[in-house]
Design a protein around this motif. Structure first.
Motif, PDB file in Angstrom:
ATOM      1  N   LYS A  11       0.828  -1.227   0.000  1.00 13.97           N
ATOM      2  CA  LYS A  11       0.000   0.000   0.000  1.00 13.97           C
ATOM      3  C   LYS A  11       0.853   1.263   0.000  1.00 13.97           C
ATOM      4  CE  LYS A  11      -4.259  -1.686   1.991  1.00 13.97           C
ATOM      5  NZ  LYS A  11      -4.835  -2.062   3.272  1.00 13.97           N
ATOM      6  N   SER A  12       2.154   1.122   0.257  1.00 18.92           N
ATOM      7  CA  SER A  12       3.024   2.302   0.285  1.00 18.92           C
ATOM      8  C   SER A  12       3.920   2.295  -0.953  1.00 18.92           C
ATOM      9  CB  SER A  12       3.876   2.293   1.556  1.00 18.92           C
ATOM     10  OG  SER A  12       4.998   3.132   1.381  1.00 18.92           O
ATOM     11  N   GLU A  13       3.647   3.211  -1.856  1.00 21.09           N
ATOM     12  CA  GLU A  13       4.426   3.267  -3.102  1.00 21.09           C
ATOM     13  C   GLU A  13       5.905   3.542  -2.793  1.00 21.09           C
ATOM     14  OE1 GLU A  13       2.900   6.207  -5.816  1.00 21.09           O
ATOM     15  OE2 GLU A  13       4.530   5.831  -7.242  1.00 21.09           O
ATOM     16  N   HIS A  14       6.133   4.406  -1.791  1.00 14.85           N
ATOM     17  CA  HIS A  14       7.516   4.759  -1.468  1.00 14.85           C
ATOM     18  C   HIS A  14       8.288   3.551  -0.928  1.00 14.85           C
ATOM     19  CE1 HIS A  14      10.798   7.473  -0.801  1.00 14.85           C
ATOM     20  NE2 HIS A  14      10.878   7.119   0.467  1.00 14.85           N
ATOM     21  N   ASP A  15       7.663   2.817  -0.020  1.00 18.20           N
ATOM     22  CA  ASP A  15       8.342   1.631   0.526  1.00 18.20           C
ATOM     23  C   ASP A  15       8.559   0.569  -0.556  1.00 18.20           C
ATOM     24  OD1 ASP A  15       8.647   2.537   3.121  1.00 18.20           O
ATOM     25  OD2 ASP A  15       6.676   1.853   3.754  1.00 18.20           O
ATOM     26  N   MET A  16       7.627   0.476  -1.487  1.00 13.74           N
ATOM     27  CA  MET A  16       7.790  -0.487  -2.592  1.00 13.74           C
ATOM     28  C   MET A  16       9.021  -0.090  -3.419  1.00 13.74           C
ATOM     29  SD  MET A  16       5.539  -2.856  -2.390  1.00 13.74           S
ATOM     30  CE  MET A  16       5.338  -3.620  -3.995  1.00 13.74           C
ATOM     31  N   TYR A  22      12.391  -0.311  -1.034  1.00 18.11           N
ATOM     32  CA  TYR A  22      12.790  -1.617  -0.490  1.00 18.11           C
ATOM     33  C   TYR A  22      12.397  -2.803  -1.377  1.00 18.11           C
ATOM     34  CZ  TYR A  22      13.335   1.195   3.765  1.00 18.11           C
ATOM     35  OH  TYR A  22      13.711   2.149   4.677  1.00 18.11           O
ATOM     36  N   VAL A  23      11.096  -2.980  -1.617  1.00 19.41           N
ATOM     37  CA  VAL A  23      10.633  -4.224  -2.266  1.00 19.41           C
ATOM     38  C   VAL A  23      11.247  -4.386  -3.653  1.00 19.41           C
ATOM     39  CG1 VAL A  23       8.610  -5.501  -3.076  1.00 19.41           C
ATOM     40  CG2 VAL A  23       8.519  -4.257  -0.900  1.00 19.41           C
ATOM     41  N   GLU A  24      11.306  -3.286  -4.427  1.00 21.20           N
ATOM     42  CA  GLU A  24      11.864  -3.374  -5.788  1.00 21.20           C
ATOM     43  C   GLU A  24      13.346  -3.749  -5.770  1.00 21.20           C
ATOM     44  OE1 GLU A  24      10.043  -3.204  -8.422  1.00 21.20           O
ATOM     45  OE2 GLU A  24       8.238  -2.616  -7.325  1.00 21.20           O
ATOM     46  N   ASN A  25      13.977  -3.616  -4.626  1.00 26.24           N
ATOM     47  CA  ASN A  25      15.431  -3.860  -4.567  1.00 26.24           C
ATOM     48  C   ASN A  25      15.819  -5.063  -3.709  1.00 26.24           C
ATOM     49  OD1 ASN A  25      16.008  -1.539  -6.186  1.00 26.24           O
ATOM     50  ND2 ASN A  25      15.263  -0.362  -4.424  1.00 26.24           N
ATOM     51  N   GLU A  26      14.836  -5.860  -3.363  1.00 28.75           N
ATOM     52  CA  GLU A  26      15.109  -7.053  -2.544  1.00 28.75           C
ATOM     53  C   GLU A  26      16.070  -8.017  -3.226  1.00 28.75           C
ATOM     54  OE1 GLU A  26      11.271  -8.772  -1.758  1.00 28.75           O
ATOM     55  OE2 GLU A  26      10.840  -7.345  -0.146  1.00 28.75           O
ATOM     56  N   GLN A  27      15.991  -8.073  -4.563  1.00 30.27           N
ATOM     57  CA  GLN A  27      16.811  -9.060  -5.276  1.00 30.27           C
ATOM     58  C   GLN A  27      18.306  -8.817  -5.082  1.00 30.27           C
ATOM     59  OE1 GLN A  27      15.027  -6.763  -7.277  1.00 30.27           O
ATOM     60  NE2 GLN A  27      16.273  -6.109  -8.983  1.00 30.27           N
ATOM     61  N   HIS A  28      18.709  -7.588  -4.697  1.00 27.04           N
ATOM     62  CA  HIS A  28      20.142  -7.285  -4.554  1.00 27.04           C
ATOM     63  C   HIS A  28      20.711  -7.732  -3.217  1.00 27.04           C
ATOM     64  CE1 HIS A  28      19.932  -4.960  -8.206  1.00 27.04           C
ATOM     65  NE2 HIS A  28      18.926  -4.253  -7.707  1.00 27.04           N
ATOM     66  N   ASP A  29      19.890  -7.670  -2.148  1.00 27.86           N
ATOM     67  CA  ASP A  29      20.467  -7.990  -0.832  1.00 27.86           C
ATOM     68  C   ASP A  29      19.538  -8.798   0.085  1.00 27.86           C
ATOM     69  OD1 ASP A  29      18.575  -6.118  -0.216  1.00 27.86           O
ATOM     70  OD2 ASP A  29      19.950  -4.594   0.540  1.00 27.86           O
ATOM     71  N   GLY A  30      18.346  -9.100  -0.390  1.00 33.01           N
ATOM     72  CA  GLY A  30      17.427  -9.914   0.425  1.00 33.01           C
ATOM     73  C   GLY A  30      16.836  -9.183   1.617  1.00 33.01           C
ATOM     74  N   TYR A  31      16.947  -7.838   1.650  1.00 31.29           N
ATOM     75  CA  TYR A  31      16.421  -7.047   2.774  1.00 31.29           C
ATOM     76  C   TYR A  31      14.896  -7.006   2.671  1.00 31.29           C
ATOM     77  CZ  TYR A  31      15.858  -2.670   5.621  1.00 31.29           C
ATOM     78  OH  TYR A  31      15.498  -1.718   6.542  1.00 31.29           O
ATOM     79  N   LEU A  32      14.210  -7.669   3.633  1.00 29.11           N
ATOM     80  CA  LEU A  32      12.746  -7.714   3.651  1.00 29.11           C
ATOM     81  C   LEU A  32      12.254  -6.659   4.633  1.00 29.11           C
ATOM     82  CD1 LEU A  32      12.296 -11.604   3.793  1.00 29.11           C
ATOM     83  CD2 LEU A  32      12.033 -10.122   1.781  1.00 29.11           C
TER      84      LEU A  32
END
Ligand SMILES: NC(=O)c1ccc[n+]([C@@H]2O[C@H](COP(=O)([O-])OP(=O)(O)OC[C@H]3O[C@@H](n4cnc5c(N)ncnc54)[C@H](O)[C@@H]3O)[C@@H](O)[C@H]2O)c1
Length: 466
Positions: free
Chosen positions: A273-278, A281-291
């Protein structure tokens, strides 16, 4: 006291630049560049917003970003766009410093890594400004102290809470000795189920990353205490436990999005629901696995969720402190007992306040750097012995940590030579003393013994910080 704890050279260079904004100094005159060349390491939410976008927008005449660094290349790319800068990006901090030759390094990485960048910056004779907490254990604290001693440059710690008008009013009353010398203090801080839980979703839930909330969060509170009491802390005894989050939950999963317990979990949080958090963080999870939406019941969580300490100060004041992380409301209360009276102060306690914000909205409002709040009036109680109490109404804002954020920025970047009668500006000694209280509390719980602050670093506690 060692005057290396002042901010002389950085403030000198910034004040020259600020003067230059009004009366331009030719580029290269006095060896000064026209704008302060700033690099930032750690392009997460705090780095990109408060120390990023806000600086870019508020001080375009005074500073320019010449490099950004983070271990996550995707978050770095987003940071550049979000902050509206056009500078090179680096996944290697050393390369950034060597190529960009900055005047100032801003450190906004995960807490346990601050020391690496602080020490490298000071060794390279560059001024450093770090987010709180200074660092997470006593060995790293000492390494920072040693590096600062050898360096020609200085370190500023970004303690924003001090700067809000409400906190300043408390300081003013204590500084004037309006209730005499302070003998004891009760200080209790409540994080609600939204804000409190947010620490258990992320790296903050691991002792090795944030040093526990004794350090990550309570550094703010201990800094306020040290500043208000104008004394160093001397000894700490503490209790703490993990009784609500971590393995205490009825179930657990890795993170909220794929969780099969969504419908039954009171802590389910929908990050989509948060475009900024997406984007961050979420769009960049593939680089470091930070959930970013990690489960608050993850078994690896190893920090405390209830904390209580007794702190004895060098000036003989004693403090009862507690931090709760799953309160139904967010807020804090403090009472100072002086030889001639008592001061009681609090913020955000719902039944003592009028607020139309929900518990979920409160923290977002506090972190918001763009809010244009009307001035609110917050009461405090001033009570002299043998007299009637008085209610003092203090005008303040909610956004940007009660107005503290923007005042801190202005003092550092816009008006570094403005008078500082209440000693708001925080340097290395303040950063050290505030983390050492939390580190001592942690060690006290682990050893079931009182811990002396003097045993944790080369700084010896003093009853008179002037
Ligand atoms: N003063 C305040 O009120 C306040 C508020 C929020 C955060 N903070 C502080 O700001 C800092 C950042 O917090 P945040 O909420 O933005 O966290 P975050 O997780 O959003 O961002 C941290 C960033 O650091 C990066 N990082 C981690 N290790 C790194 C390394 N070794 N090298 C380079 N980059 C690395 C991560 O990839 C991430 O982008 C923390 O120290 C926190 O305590 C202060």
């Amino acid at each position: 006291m060692d005057n290396k704890f002042s901010r002389r050279s950085f403030l000198y260079s910034v004040s020259m630049l600020a003067a230059g904004a009004a009366m331009p100094i030719p580029v290269g005159a006095f060896g000064m560049k026209k704008k302060l060349r700033v690099v930032l390491v750690g392009t997460g939410v705090r780095g990109t917003s408060f120390w990023g976008k806000r600086l870019v927008e508020q001080y375009p005449e005074i500073l320019e970003f010449v490099g950004l660094s983070d271990i996550n290349p995707g978050r770095l790319a987003f940071a550049k766009e979000f902050m509206g800068v056009d500078c090179p990006l680096f996944t290697d901090f050393d390369e950034m410093v060597a190529q960009t030759k900055p005047d100032l390094i801003i450190v906004t990485t995960k807490d346990s890594t601050h020391h690496e960048f602080i020490i490298k910056g000071l060794e390279a004779n560059i001024d450093v400004l770090t987010e709180k907490p200074l660092t997470t254990d006593e060995e790293k604290t000492q390494a920072i102290l040693d590096a600062e001693k050898k360096s020609e440059k200085n370190l500023i710690v970004g303690f924003n809470y001090r700067w809000s008008p409400y906190m300043t009013k408390v300081k003013e009353l204590l500084h004037e000795k309006s209730i005499g010398d302070i003998t004891s203090v009760d200080f209790h801080w409540y994080l609600n189920n939204h804000h409190g839980a947010s620490y258990f979703r992320r790296w903050h839930g691991l002792k090795e990353s944030g040093g526990t909330l004794w350090v990550h969060k309570a550094t703010h509170h201990f800094d306020l205490l040290n500043w208000w009491l104008d004394s160093d802390p001397e000894e700490v005894f503490a209790y703490g436990d993990l009784e609500h989050y971590g393995t205490n939950g009825p179930f657990h999963h890795t993170h909220c999005r794929p969780c099969p317990h969504k419908s039954e979990c009171a802590y389910y949080w929908d990050i989509t629901k948060s475009e900024h958090d997406m984007n961050l963080y979420v769009e960049n999870e593939q680089h470091d696995g930070y959930l970013r939406d990690g489960c608050v019941y993850r078994p690896e969580i190893d920090i405390y969720d209830k904390m209580s300490a007794q702190i004895k100060y060098a000036n003989n004041a004693v403090v009862n402190y507690s931090l709760t992380t799953y309160s139904p409301y967010e807020g804090w209360k403090i009472a100072f007992n002086g030889r001639e009276g008592r001061i009681e102060a609090w913020l955000d306690i719902p039944f003592m306040n009028n607020t139309n914000l929900s518990q979920e909205e409160l923290h977002a409002a506090e972190m918001d750097q763009t809010r244009k709040d009307d001035m609110m009036y917050e009461p405090l109680v001033f009570h002299k012995n043998f007299e009637d109490f008085k209610i003092i109404q203090v005008g303040s804002e909610r956004g940007g940590h009660g107005g503290g954020d923007k005042r801190l920025h202005d003092k550092i970047f816009a008006n570094p030579n403005a008078p500082d009668p209440y000693k708001h500006s925080a340097g290395l000694r303040d950063g050290v003393m505030s983390v050492l209280v939390g580190i001592a509390a942690r060690k006290s719980i682990e050893s079931n013994q009182p811990i002396k602050i003097a045993d944790l670093s080369s700084i010896k506690p003093s009853a008179d910080r002037t």
